[in-house]
Enzyme design. Structure first.
Site, PDB file in Angstrom:
ATOM      1  CG  ASP A  10      -1.861   1.118   1.357  1.00  0.00           C
ATOM      2  OD1 ASP A  10      -1.693   2.145   0.670  1.00  0.00           O
ATOM      3  OD2 ASP A  10      -2.811   0.984   2.159  1.00  0.00           O
ATOM      4  N   GLY A  32      -9.732   4.775  -4.174  1.00  0.00           N
ATOM      5  CA  GLY A  32      -8.472   4.133  -4.522  1.00  0.00           C
ATOM      6  C   GLY A  32      -7.280   4.719  -3.792  1.00  0.00           C
ATOM      7  CB  VAL A  33      -3.876   5.620  -5.097  1.00  0.00           C
ATOM      8  CG1 VAL A  33      -2.690   6.440  -4.616  1.00  0.00           C
ATOM      9  CG2 VAL A  33      -3.426   4.255  -5.574  1.00  0.00           C
ATOM     10  CG  ASP A  34      -7.283  11.216  -4.344  1.00  0.00           C
ATOM     11  OD1 ASP A  34      -6.410  11.809  -3.690  1.00  0.00           O
ATOM     12  OD2 ASP A  34      -8.239  11.809  -4.892  1.00  0.00           O
TER      13      ASP A  34
END
Length: 188
Positions: A10, A32-34
């Site tokens: 992660d 998601g990543v954001d």
């Protein structure tokens, strides 16, 4: 010479000078990543993004561009936000995806980051095919770093340090395998 590595994990857990966020144009968190980066970084990151929105990016950050903020509670000095393109089978947007990686590295170099952690931009909710996204990412990062080494440009401002490591942080084994294949293909 910059070390290019792959890590399964992660991105919000990474220790690096700069973490790259696959942001939306509004810079205020998303999925998601954001979402993971905003959740882990806390209020300081949200406030920094709001300040950017109010001052320089009232209409949002353009696709393919990058900008840095504080990293809040993350194990980093900065978060570099970049807006990835949505994949469209009828419109080739690969230059925009390449621009995400190139501009993120340029911002990192300007900040003096020695270590940079990158996600697989646009391969999640933006539906970019993973193999193609990995190929574009690895090729762009390698070409950008190679051009800096050739021209001596890597420290783009006075006193800037050289990027020593660029780490692709991949959330699952499928993404890791795609990036591993892309790296091997460029080594041939």
């Amino acid at each position: 010479m910059t070390n290019l590595t792959l890590v399964l994990g992660d991105i919000a857990d990474q220790r690096a000078d700069a973490l790259v966020n696959a942001a939306n144009s509004w810079l205020l968190g998303g999925a998601g990543v954001d979402g993971a980066i905003h959740a882990r970084a806390g209020r300081a990151l949200t406030n920094a993004c709001r300040e950017l929105r109010e001052s320089r990016y009232g209409r949002g950050l353009a696709t393919g561009q990058s900008v840095a903020t504080t990293a809040g509670r993350l194990h980093a000095l900065w978060v570099i936000h970049t807006v990835g393109p949505h994949w469209d089978r009828h419109d080739d947007r690969s230059s925009l995806l390449a621009s995400c990686y190139r501009t993120a590295l340029e911002v990192a170099a300007e900040l003096g980051a020695r270590t940079v952690a990158l996600p697989a931009i646009s391969t999640g909710i933006h539906r970019w095919p993973l193999d193609d996204g990995a190929r574009i990412a690895v090729r762009t990062v390698r070409e950008t770093l190679a051009s800096w080494e050739t021209t001596g440009r890597q420290g783009v401002k006075a006193g800037a340090r050289t990027i020593e490591e660029v780490r692709f942080v991949l959330l699952n084994q499928q993404a890791y395998a795609a990036f591993e294949t892309a790296m091997a293909a460029l080594d041939e």
